[in-house]
Design an enzyme around this catalytic site. Sequence first.
Site, mmCIF file in Angstrom:
data_model
loop_
_atom_site.group_PDB
_atom_site.id
_atom_site.type_symbol
_atom_site.label_atom_id
_atom_site.label_comp_id
_atom_site.label_asym_id
_atom_site.label_seq_id
_atom_site.Cartn_x
_atom_site.Cartn_y
_atom_site.Cartn_z
ATOM 1 N N GLY A 18 12.932 -30.835 -56.116
ATOM 2 C CA GLY A 18 13.088 -30.208 -54.806
ATOM 3 C C GLY A 18 14.092 -29.080 -54.880
ATOM 4 O O GLY A 18 14.927 -29.021 -55.785
ATOM 5 N N GLY A 20 16.815 -26.749 -52.426
ATOM 6 C CA GLY A 20 17.518 -26.572 -51.167
ATOM 7 C C GLY A 20 18.016 -25.147 -51.037
ATOM 8 O O GLY A 20 17.609 -24.251 -51.779
ATOM 9 N N GLY A 21 18.912 -24.945 -50.079
ATOM 10 C CA GLY A 21 19.407 -23.597 -49.832
ATOM 11 C C GLY A 21 20.243 -23.053 -50.964
ATOM 12 O O GLY A 21 20.304 -21.835 -51.168
ATOM 13 N N THR A 24 18.804 -26.599 -56.930
ATOM 14 C CA THR A 24 17.541 -27.237 -57.297
ATOM 15 C C THR A 24 17.859 -28.588 -57.921
ATOM 16 O O THR A 24 18.804 -28.707 -58.700
ATOM 17 C CB THR A 24 16.757 -26.375 -58.300
ATOM 18 O OG1 THR A 24 16.490 -25.104 -57.713
ATOM 19 C CG2 THR A 24 15.435 -27.039 -58.677
ATOM 20 N N VAL A 25 17.079 -29.598 -57.553
ATOM 21 C CA VAL A 25 17.247 -30.937 -58.134
ATOM 22 C C VAL A 25 16.100 -31.176 -59.113
ATOM 23 O O VAL A 25 14.929 -30.965 -58.781
ATOM 24 C CB VAL A 25 17.262 -32.030 -57.048
ATOM 25 C CG1 VAL A 25 17.386 -33.411 -57.682
ATOM 26 C CG2 VAL A 25 18.407 -31.787 -56.068
ATOM 27 N N LYS A 40 21.304 -32.221 -60.031
ATOM 28 C CA LYS A 40 21.389 -31.151 -59.041
ATOM 29 C C LYS A 40 22.104 -29.962 -59.667
ATOM 30 O O LYS A 40 23.230 -30.101 -60.169
ATOM 31 C CB LYS A 40 22.148 -31.650 -57.808
ATOM 32 C CG LYS A 40 22.276 -30.630 -56.685
ATOM 33 C CD LYS A 40 22.969 -31.283 -55.490
ATOM 34 C CE LYS A 40 23.066 -30.347 -54.304
ATOM 35 N NZ LYS A 40 23.668 -31.033 -53.118
ATOM 36 N N ASP A 123 25.825 -35.059 -42.347
ATOM 37 C CA ASP A 123 24.533 -34.392 -42.561
ATOM 38 C C ASP A 123 23.419 -35.423 -42.712
ATOM 39 O O ASP A 123 22.570 -35.316 -43.599
ATOM 40 C CB ASP A 123 24.600 -33.487 -43.790
ATOM 41 C CG ASP A 123 23.494 -32.430 -43.800
ATOM 42 O OD1 ASP A 123 22.921 -32.154 -42.718
ATOM 43 O OD2 ASP A 123 23.200 -31.880 -44.880
#
Length: 287
Positions: A18, A20-21, A24-25, A40, A123
């Site tokens: 995945g 994110g902003g 990357t994971v 990550k 979050d």
Amino acid sequence: MPEPDAELGGYVLERPLGRGGSATVYRAHRPDRPDPVAVKVLRADHRNDAELTRLQREFAFAGRFTHPHIVAVYEAGRHWLAMQYVDGGNASTLRSRHTQLSALTQIAGALDDIHRAGIVHCDVKPSNILVHQTHSDCAAVLTDFGVAHSLAEDFAVRLARAGGALSLDPAKRITHQHLGQPATVLASLPYAAPEILLGRIPSAATDQYALACTAAELLTGHPLFTAGTPTELVHAQIHRAPPALSERSAAVPPAIDAVLATALAKQPEQRYPSCTAMVADLVRALG
């Protein structure tokens, strides 16, 4: 962006899981260990001091806990973090009411555990709740502590910036007059409690609000609050009463509306005493 089979800190990166902003994971493994892990990696254009600090805080906060429903972290480099691999996607993939409620119950317990240790996640949302594919009862895992707050640290820093005159009342608004600078909001707006958006000190009730927004989204398939612009969404979270879910879906009984009305109270002190208490009422309301 690392290429597949690139090595980072002794881990072989297999494939992206995945993006994110800022990071990357990857699914990854050590050459001497077959079990997969998740790594990550901050993107090169996000390796600034603020993002690097957030990554280290994520490792430090998550590493304090051994709860079965809090992500396990293993080690961290300057711009990467190795952690538990969870193979079933996030909570938004859950389709049965049983697995949804099971995940919410497990995450409520995890949140109550970090709250007892003086940590607020800040979050909570479906994408930060990962689930194991092979567990029929839905083993859910809370992840991403990148914007988490230590209440003791938060109070001390704010008090120092205010010259020793800052009230520690959790309902007190923190403004630029107190801190000498505008407040920075790091929150996912569809799940952000009013006090976060107003710059107030977060508390356990802040995570409860986000968990209630998450529960509403899992039960209906749609975010609780929607708006055309971020500004309108902020206004809705601060001022609008939560919509009645029973009017959105015939599968949701009216008793759910009363549970969410408490969990989503605009004033934190009017919410449930714990996340577990809130989810327990949610489970009872769904019968």
